[in-house]
Design a protein around this motif. Structure first.
Motif, mmCIF file in Angstrom:
data_model
loop_
_atom_site.group_PDB
_atom_site.id
_atom_site.type_symbol
_atom_site.label_atom_id
_atom_site.label_comp_id
_atom_site.label_asym_id
_atom_site.label_seq_id
_atom_site.Cartn_x
_atom_site.Cartn_y
_atom_site.Cartn_z
ATOM 1 N N LEU A 226 2.895 51.370 -14.812
ATOM 2 C CA LEU A 226 1.823 50.813 -14.001
ATOM 3 C C LEU A 226 0.502 50.887 -14.733
ATOM 4 O O LEU A 226 -0.345 50.047 -14.582
ATOM 5 C CB LEU A 226 1.720 51.551 -12.665
ATOM 6 N N VAL A 227 0.364 51.896 -15.524
ATOM 7 C CA VAL A 227 -0.851 52.026 -16.310
ATOM 8 C C VAL A 227 -0.445 51.855 -17.764
ATOM 9 O O VAL A 227 0.355 52.618 -18.284
ATOM 10 C CB VAL A 227 -1.529 53.410 -16.110
ATOM 11 N N ALA A 228 -0.961 50.839 -18.392
ATOM 12 C CA ALA A 228 -0.635 50.583 -19.788
ATOM 13 C C ALA A 228 -1.782 51.087 -20.642
ATOM 14 O O ALA A 228 -2.927 50.706 -20.431
ATOM 15 C CB ALA A 228 -0.424 49.085 -20.011
ATOM 16 N N LYS B 95 1.208 34.533 -3.941
ATOM 17 C CA LYS B 95 2.300 34.805 -4.884
ATOM 18 C C LYS B 95 1.751 34.691 -6.302
ATOM 19 O O LYS B 95 2.038 33.755 -7.038
ATOM 20 C CB LYS B 95 3.450 33.837 -4.644
ATOM 21 N N ILE B 96 0.944 35.676 -6.668
ATOM 22 C CA ILE B 96 0.289 35.677 -7.977
ATOM 23 C C ILE B 96 0.619 36.968 -8.722
ATOM 24 O O ILE B 96 1.091 37.939 -8.130
ATOM 25 C CB ILE B 96 -1.245 35.526 -7.844
ATOM 26 N N LYS B 97 0.341 36.951 -10.009
ATOM 27 C CA LYS B 97 0.387 38.165 -10.824
ATOM 28 C C LYS B 97 -1.043 38.660 -10.953
ATOM 29 O O LYS B 97 -1.975 37.863 -11.012
ATOM 30 C CB LYS B 97 0.943 37.868 -12.215
ATOM 31 N N GLY B 98 -1.200 39.955 -11.009
ATOM 32 C CA GLY B 98 -2.521 40.537 -11.158
ATOM 33 C C GLY B 98 -2.569 41.471 -12.340
ATOM 34 O O GLY B 98 -1.607 42.202 -12.603
ATOM 35 N N VAL B 99 -3.676 41.437 -13.057
ATOM 36 C CA VAL B 99 -3.905 42.350 -14.174
ATOM 37 C C VAL B 99 -5.279 42.968 -13.963
ATOM 38 O O VAL B 99 -6.284 42.256 -13.873
ATOM 39 C CB VAL B 99 -3.865 41.623 -15.536
ATOM 40 N N GLY B 100 -5.306 44.274 -13.863
ATOM 41 C CA GLY B 100 -6.567 44.990 -13.719
ATOM 42 C C GLY B 100 -6.906 45.699 -15.005
ATOM 43 O O GLY B 100 -6.057 46.363 -15.587
ATOM 44 N N ILE B 101 -8.125 45.531 -15.451
ATOM 45 C CA ILE B 101 -8.608 46.218 -16.650
ATOM 46 C C ILE B 101 -9.635 47.238 -16.175
ATOM 47 O O ILE B 101 -10.641 46.877 -15.567
ATOM 48 C CB ILE B 101 -9.274 45.239 -17.646
ATOM 49 N N GLU B 102 -9.359 48.505 -16.437
ATOM 50 C CA GLU B 102 -10.238 49.582 -15.972
ATOM 51 C C GLU B 102 -10.491 50.566 -17.108
ATOM 52 O O GLU B 102 -9.547 51.074 -17.707
ATOM 53 C CB GLU B 102 -9.633 50.296 -14.772
ATOM 54 N N MET B 103 -11.755 50.830 -17.377
ATOM 55 C CA MET B 103 -12.164 51.715 -18.452
ATOM 56 C C MET B 103 -11.994 53.195 -18.093
ATOM 57 O O MET B 103 -11.712 54.022 -18.959
ATOM 58 C CB MET B 103 -13.631 51.424 -18.792
ATOM 59 N N GLY C 13 -12.864 45.560 -14.632
ATOM 60 C CA GLY C 13 -13.477 46.716 -13.983
ATOM 61 C C GLY C 13 -12.850 46.845 -12.600
ATOM 62 O O GLY C 13 -13.547 46.864 -11.591
ATOM 63 N N CYS C 14 -11.523 46.936 -12.559
ATOM 64 C CA CYS C 14 -10.778 46.817 -11.294
ATOM 65 C C CYS C 14 -10.920 48.008 -10.358
ATOM 66 O O CYS C 14 -10.470 47.943 -9.209
ATOM 67 C CB CYS C 14 -9.310 46.529 -11.566
ATOM 68 N N GLY C 15 -11.547 49.092 -10.813
ATOM 69 C CA GLY C 15 -11.735 50.238 -9.921
ATOM 70 C C GLY C 15 -10.434 50.744 -9.359
ATOM 71 O O GLY C 15 -9.495 51.033 -10.101
ATOM 72 N N ASP C 16 -10.348 50.833 -8.033
ATOM 73 C CA ASP C 16 -9.133 51.359 -7.402
ATOM 74 C C ASP C 16 -8.082 50.280 -7.139
ATOM 75 O O ASP C 16 -7.076 50.538 -6.495
ATOM 76 C CB ASP C 16 -9.474 52.118 -6.116
ATOM 77 N N HIS D 250 -5.539 50.541 -18.736
ATOM 78 C CA HIS D 250 -6.686 51.389 -19.080
ATOM 79 C C HIS D 250 -7.217 50.880 -20.411
ATOM 80 O O HIS D 250 -6.607 51.095 -21.463
ATOM 81 C CB HIS D 250 -6.244 52.852 -19.182
ATOM 82 N N ALA D 251 -8.328 50.139 -20.351
ATOM 83 C CA ALA D 251 -8.865 49.520 -21.555
ATOM 84 C C ALA D 251 -10.306 49.102 -21.312
ATOM 85 O O ALA D 251 -10.808 49.151 -20.193
ATOM 86 C CB ALA D 251 -8.019 48.296 -21.933
ATOM 87 N N ASP D 252 -10.937 48.655 -22.365
ATOM 88 C CA ASP D 252 -12.293 48.127 -22.328
ATOM 89 C C ASP D 252 -12.180 46.612 -22.175
ATOM 90 O O ASP D 252 -11.677 45.934 -23.071
ATOM 91 C CB ASP D 252 -13.001 48.498 -23.628
ATOM 92 N N PHE D 253 -12.640 46.056 -21.055
ATOM 93 C CA PHE D 253 -12.485 44.623 -20.828
ATOM 94 C C PHE D 253 -13.287 43.787 -21.828
ATOM 95 O O PHE D 253 -13.022 42.609 -22.002
ATOM 96 C CB PHE D 253 -12.802 44.210 -19.390
#
Length: 180
Positions: free
Chosen positions: A8-10, A69-77, A54-57, A102-105
């Motif tokens: 879940l967290v890459a 019915k979508i895929k989601g990608v959250g980038i969170e520092m 900056g997806c936060g929680d 977990h990355a820098d967007f």
């Protein structure tokens, strides 16, 4: 997402702590009514991919994946926030649709996005704009809560009420919003 990668967290990037010295996206919860309106403006379609920078929680991603019915990608520092978002995604049973990274967007390839959501200060939006222009395909929608993207023209705006003030949601579309 791959069956092998039920992560879940890459942690695909190995961040240098100095990369995080300028926090462009301090954590502030997006209100539920604002999320609803942002997703309406985004006009999400089945099979699209939404990137939340900056997806936060993870609340925008969870709402989007639950309703569309979508895929989601959250980038969170922030590592703690990335883990919290991943836990919320798992609890919602959406780990097949939503990936938290977990990355820098500012260093992330956004070319798979059909929609990008932002809740960043205007200064951060200005710094991010060259990446958006480089990576996003024509017709990609960008939805920004509260803060415009300098140098772009919104194709639509929407007002929402906050606790003590009114807020604006900006909808942009590549390339229509980019002033040349």
């Amino acid at each position: 997402f791959s069956a092998k990668g039920q992560w879940l967290v890459a942690f695909g990037q190995h961040p240098d702590l100095s990369d995080f010295r300028n926090n462009l996206a301090p954590y502030v919860n997006s209100p539920e009514h604002a999320i609803d309106r942002m997703l309406q403006l985004a006009s999400l379609k089945d099979g699209e991919t939404l990137y939340d920078l900056g997806c936060g929680d993870g609340r925008i991603l969870i709402a989007a994946a639950s309703r569309y019915k979508i895929k989601g990608v959250g980038i969170e520092m922030s590592e703690p926030l990335a883990k919290k978002a991943a836990e919320k995604v798992k609890k919602a049973g959406l780990q097949g649709q939503v990936k938290i990274i977990h990355a820098d967007f500012m260093k992330t390839d956004l070319s798979d996005a059909n929609v990008v959501t932002l809740y960043l200060a205007t200064t951060a939006n200005d710094m991010l704009r060259p990446n958006l222009e480089r990576y996003l395909k024509p017709s990609t929608r960008v939805v920004s809560y509260d803060y415009p993207i300098p140098g772009w023209k919104a194709i639509e705006t929407s007002a929402t009420e906050g606790r003590s003030s009114q807020h604006t949601i900006y909808l942009y579309q590549i390339p229509n919003s980019i002033k040349k």
